[in-house]
Design an enzyme around this catalytic site. Structure first.
Site, PDB file in Angstrom:
ATOM      1  N   HIS A   1     -22.470   0.956  -1.222  1.00  0.00           N
ATOM      2  CA  HIS A   1     -21.289   1.647   0.353  1.00  0.00           C
ATOM      3  C   HIS A   1     -20.412   2.419  -0.328  1.00  0.00           C
ATOM      4  O   HIS A   1     -19.789   1.815  -0.710  1.00  0.00           O
ATOM      5  CB  HIS A   1     -21.631   0.142   0.937  1.00  0.00           C
TER       6      HIS A   1
ATOM      7  N   ASN B   1     -14.690   4.675   4.992  1.00  0.00           N
ATOM      8  CA  ASN B   1     -16.517   4.185   5.154  1.00  0.00           C
ATOM      9  C   ASN B   1     -16.682   4.322   6.500  1.00  0.00           C
ATOM     10  O   ASN B   1     -16.137   4.446   7.582  1.00  0.00           O
ATOM     11  CB  ASN B   1     -15.643   2.959   5.600  1.00  0.00           C
TER      12      ASN B   1
ATOM     13  N   CYS C   1     -22.240  -1.845   8.529  1.00  0.00           N
ATOM     14  CA  CYS C   1     -21.987  -0.861   6.635  1.00  0.00           C
ATOM     15  C   CYS C   1     -24.241  -1.321   6.636  1.00  0.00           C
ATOM     16  O   CYS C   1     -24.535  -0.238   5.203  1.00  0.00           O
ATOM     17  CB  CYS C   1     -21.208  -1.195   6.232  1.00  0.00           C
TER      18      CYS C   1
HETATM   19  O1  UT7 Z   1     -18.215  -1.930   5.340  1.00  0.00           O
HETATM   20  C1  UT7 Z   1     -17.424  -2.930   4.950  1.00  0.00           C
HETATM   21  C2  UT7 Z   1     -15.536  -2.420   5.523  1.00  0.00           C
HETATM   22  N1  UT7 Z   1     -14.737  -3.455   5.399  1.00  0.00           N
HETATM   23  C3  UT7 Z   1     -13.718  -3.251   3.846  1.00  0.00           C
HETATM   24  O2  UT7 Z   1     -14.557  -2.364   2.837  1.00  0.00           O
HETATM   25  C4  UT7 Z   1     -12.601  -3.625   3.089  1.00  0.00           C
HETATM   26  C5  UT7 Z   1     -11.893  -4.343   2.599  1.00  0.00           C
HETATM   27  N2  UT7 Z   1     -10.981  -4.640   2.130  1.00  0.00           N
HETATM   28  C6  UT7 Z   1     -10.325  -4.101   1.554  1.00  0.00           C
HETATM   29  O3  UT7 Z   1     -10.748  -2.764   1.288  1.00  0.00           O
HETATM   30  C7  UT7 Z   1      -8.841  -4.098   1.257  1.00  0.00           C
HETATM   31  O4  UT7 Z   1      -8.165  -6.245   1.602  1.00  0.00           O
HETATM   32  C8  UT7 Z   1      -7.763  -3.338   2.130  1.00  0.00           C
HETATM   33  C9  UT7 Z   1      -8.223  -2.078   2.071  1.00  0.00           C
HETATM   34  C10 UT7 Z   1      -7.840  -4.097   4.156  1.00  0.00           C
HETATM   35  C11 UT7 Z   1      -6.766  -3.684   2.231  1.00  0.00           C
HETATM   36  O5  UT7 Z   1      -6.202  -4.363   0.729  1.00  0.00           O
HETATM   37  P1  UT7 Z   1      -5.160  -5.144   0.299  1.00  0.00           P
HETATM   38  O6  UT7 Z   1      -4.573  -5.213  -0.914  1.00  0.00           O
HETATM   39  O7  UT7 Z   1      -5.850  -6.448   0.769  1.00  0.00           O
HETATM   40  O8  UT7 Z   1      -3.915  -6.104   1.023  1.00  0.00           O
HETATM   41  P2  UT7 Z   1      -3.887  -6.776   1.695  1.00  0.00           P
HETATM   42  O9  UT7 Z   1      -4.109  -6.806   2.964  1.00  0.00           O
HETATM   43  O10 UT7 Z   1      -3.476  -7.990   1.169  1.00  0.00           O
HETATM   44  O11 UT7 Z   1      -1.861  -5.939   2.294  1.00  0.00           O
HETATM   45  C12 UT7 Z   1      -1.174  -6.076   0.802  1.00  0.00           C
HETATM   46  C13 UT7 Z   1       0.245  -5.744   2.208  1.00  0.00           C
HETATM   47  C14 UT7 Z   1       0.631  -6.526   3.377  1.00  0.00           C
HETATM   48  O12 UT7 Z   1       1.789  -7.004   3.618  1.00  0.00           O
HETATM   49  P3  UT7 Z   1       2.702  -7.454   2.568  1.00  0.00           P
HETATM   50  O13 UT7 Z   1       2.429  -8.623   3.997  1.00  0.00           O
HETATM   51  O14 UT7 Z   1       2.317  -7.874   1.378  1.00  0.00           O
HETATM   52  O15 UT7 Z   1       4.409  -7.117   3.137  1.00  0.00           O
HETATM   53  C15 UT7 Z   1       0.194  -5.392   4.457  1.00  0.00           C
HETATM   54  O16 UT7 Z   1       0.655  -5.871   5.487  1.00  0.00           O
HETATM   55  O17 UT7 Z   1      -0.228  -4.267   3.176  1.00  0.00           O
HETATM   56  C16 UT7 Z   1       0.064  -4.190   4.222  1.00  0.00           C
HETATM   57  N3  UT7 Z   1      -0.642  -3.287   4.334  1.00  0.00           N
HETATM   58  C17 UT7 Z   1      -0.367  -1.961   5.166  1.00  0.00           C
HETATM   59  N4  UT7 Z   1       1.409  -1.313   4.534  1.00  0.00           N
HETATM   60  C18 UT7 Z   1       0.408   0.068   4.452  1.00  0.00           C
HETATM   61  C19 UT7 Z   1      -1.706  -3.568   5.132  1.00  0.00           C
HETATM   62  N5  UT7 Z   1      -1.901  -2.336   5.614  1.00  0.00           N
HETATM   63  C20 UT7 Z   1      -1.518  -1.374   5.604  1.00  0.00           C
HETATM   64  C21 UT7 Z   1      -1.521  -0.082   5.500  1.00  0.00           C
HETATM   65  N6  UT7 Z   1      -0.763   0.623   5.487  1.00  0.00           N
HETATM   66  N7  UT7 Z   1      -1.987   0.590   6.755  1.00  0.00           N
END
Ligand code: UT7
Length: 344
Positions: free
Chosen positions: A253, A283, A115
């Site tokens: 970004h 993204n 990215c």
């Molecule tokens: O260009 C570089 C690219 N990368 C990025 O920018 C990614 C940077 N990271 C992020 O933006 C965030 O970490 C995410 C948006 C990917 C995730 O947000 P988060 O607040 O860190 O969520 P998490 O990974 O801690 O997940 C929280 C919960 C989990 O469930 P449990 O374990 O708490 O029961 C996940 O299983 O959300 C669940 N989850 C979802 N639920 C519904 C993960 N993805 C999804 C989804 N829909 N799409």
């Protein structure tokens, strides 16, 4: 050696027509509009149609940028294409773009820095112009991520979109262009954003085909992004001899609204000076900064002489920031401002 200045004189972008909303995705992925919006700020993204590729999007954005600059492909000395999702592993997409544009006998290279690729490429273009090696350089950021995503990996699938953006940079006597920059890399975080198979470490076979997809550790990438973005902007400002107060528009970004807000706060840039379009494109990786830049131009948010701060992070892990001053004698910007005044 006297170094020359490099001005952005044209810009253009391409976004596929196919708008995919969070509700559309929730039809076949275990997710919801509410989860995606609150965690990332994304409402919709664009996905290509079957007949489009990264190179077709690159060429569309490039033609728009050349048009805006009042140039043709024959005026170019160098073409840089930042992408991690090229049409093929080889040949480099930059040669396909060069051929499609009809830019004969120019150098062309693909720059693969996830990215972060567009900001790296912009700085690279400026170096070629500064030293006198090139007069006019086309810089493209293009990405077709939708074909690398697996709906079963919901935390990654919902974040990405497709698109392309391009700028033309040209040598100028005006003191403008990249005033300060930072390029960074920390390979210890390589596994946090990776396409495991498809390269020489794991060639694509029937057994490894499921590994030809983006695997991302969102939490680790989130922590990394919040650690490096604000700091990179401050370092680039220092190198430019400027402060956050000198920035007219911040173009980060577009990965996640929470990351954008955090980076702006860290860098000391108020919300009204932050360009945001992650809600409409998701993204788009190396295309995200040029897409945001082009939209900012088109929305009249950038004026001649403005100072911009661009910052990105991504696979590698890598980061980059650039402080970019617009010239005051850019015909395309003048036309823009005249149209805007005429519309009032
Ligand atoms: O260009 C570089 C690219 N990368 C990025 O920018 C990614 C940077 N990271 C992020 O933006 C965030 O970490 C995410 C948006 C990917 C995730 O947000 P988060 O607040 O860190 O969520 P998490 O990974 O801690 O997940 C929280 C919960 C989990 O469930 P449990 O374990 O708490 O029961 C996940 O299983 O959300 C669940 N989850 C979802 N639920 C519904 C993960 N993805 C999804 C989804 N829909 N799409």
């Amino acid at each position: 050696m006297t170094l020359r200045h490099a001005s952005i004189i044209g810009w253009g972008h391409y976004a596929p027509d196919n708008v995919v909303t969070n509700d559309d995705i929730a039809q076949y992925v275990d997710t919801s509009d509410e989860w995606i919006r609150t965690r990332s700020g994304i409402r919709e993204r664009r996905f290509v149609s079957d007949d489009e590729t990264t190179s077709t999007m690159s060429v569309a954005a490039a033609r728009a940028a050349l048009d805006k600059a009042g140039l043709t492909a024959g005026d170019l000395d160098l073409i840089l294409v930042a992408t991690s999702s090229p049409d093929h592993l080889t040949p480099p997409i930059s040669s396909q773009v060069q051929e499609a544009l009809g830019a004969r006998n120019v150098g062309a290279m693909q720059i693969v820095v996830g990215c972060t690729g567009f900001v790296y490429s912009l700085v690279t273009a400026q170096q070629f112009i500064a030293t006198g090696a090139c007069d006019t350089v086309l810089v493209i950021g293009a990405e077709l991520i939708s074909r690398w995503l697996k709906p079963e990996d919901r935390s990654t699938y919902v974040l990405f979109g497709d698109g392309a953006g391009a700028v033309v940079m040209q040598a100028t006597d005006e003191p403008c262009g990249v005033l300060g920059h930072v390029l960074g890399s920390d390979g210890s975080g390589a596994e946090h954003i990776i396409v495991p198979a498809g390269g020489t470490a794991m060639i694509p076979t029937h057994e490894t085909v499921d590994q030809v997809a983006i695997h991302m550790n969102g939490r680790e990438v989130f922590k990394f992004a919040t650690r490096v973005m604000g700091r990179a902007v401050k370092e680039a400002l220092d190198k430019a001899g400027l402060t956050a107060d000198d920035i007219d528009l911040f173009i980060p970004h577009q990965a996640n609204l929470r990351i954008i807000d955090y980076a702006a706060k860290e860098a000391g840039i108020p919300r009204e000076k932050v360009m945001v379009n992650v809600d409409r494109y998701g993204n788009t990786s190396a295309a995200s900064v040029p897409l945001a830049l082009c939209e900012a131009f088109d929305q009249g948010r950038i004026k001649a002489g403005d100072t911009l701060a661009m910052v990105a992070f991504g696979a590698g892990l890598t980061w980059a920031a650039a402080i970019v001053k617009l010239g005051v004698a850019i015909p395309a910007l003048r036309q823009h401002e005249e149209v805007a005044v005429g519309e009032v």
